[in-house]
Scaffold this active site. Structure first.
Site, PDB file in Angstrom:
ATOM      1  N   ASP A   1      10.846  11.324 -13.934  1.00  0.00           N
ATOM      2  CA  ASP A   1      12.088  11.551 -14.681  1.00  0.00           C
ATOM      3  C   ASP A   1      13.307  10.885 -14.041  1.00  0.00           C
ATOM      4  OD1 ASP A   1      10.650  13.070 -16.514  1.00  0.00           O
ATOM      5  OD2 ASP A   1      11.064  14.952 -15.461  1.00  0.00           O
TER       6      ASP A   1
ATOM      7  N   HIS B   1       0.844  -1.182   0.000  1.00  0.00           N
ATOM      8  CA  HIS B   1       0.000   0.000   0.000  1.00  0.00           C
ATOM      9  C   HIS B   1       0.883   1.237   0.000  1.00  0.00           C
ATOM     10  CE1 HIS B   1      -3.725   2.156   0.516  1.00  0.00           C
ATOM     11  NE2 HIS B   1      -3.101   2.930   1.375  1.00  0.00           N
TER      12      HIS B   1
ATOM     13  N   LYS C   1       1.992   4.777  -1.931  1.00  0.00           N
ATOM     14  CA  LYS C   1       1.664   5.806  -2.911  1.00  0.00           C
ATOM     15  C   LYS C   1       2.980   6.460  -3.273  1.00  0.00           C
ATOM     16  CE  LYS C   1      -2.705   6.403  -0.719  1.00  0.00           C
ATOM     17  NZ  LYS C   1      -2.682   6.357   0.728  1.00  0.00           N
TER      18      LYS C   1
END
Length: 70
Positions: A22, A15, A17
């Site tokens: 780049d 879990h 995020k």
């Protein structure tokens, strides 16, 4: 880059995020990139500028992706 969704029943639930931009910037935290997160929730995120760290996050993501199945 693929838009496939894979599942993996052999690993614990991941879990995270994380965005790697780049291969030089990592954005990570609890922030969900929704209107609620931006206006009502107590969210956080970090913007980290590091080629080395971005590479580590990218390799970790590729490792998880390699274990996924369609």
């Amino acid at each position: 880059m693929s838009n496939k969704i894979l599942s993996n029943t052999n690993e614990v639930t991941v879990h995270n995020k994380v965005m790697v931009i780049d291969e030089a910037i990592v954005i990570t935290g609890s922030f969900n990139f929704t209107n609620s997160a931006a206006s009502r929730n107590a969210e956080n995120f970090l913007v980290l500028k590091s080629d080395e760290l971005a590479q580590k996050y990218k390799l970790q993501w590729q490792n998880h992706w390699a274990h996924g199945v369609e």
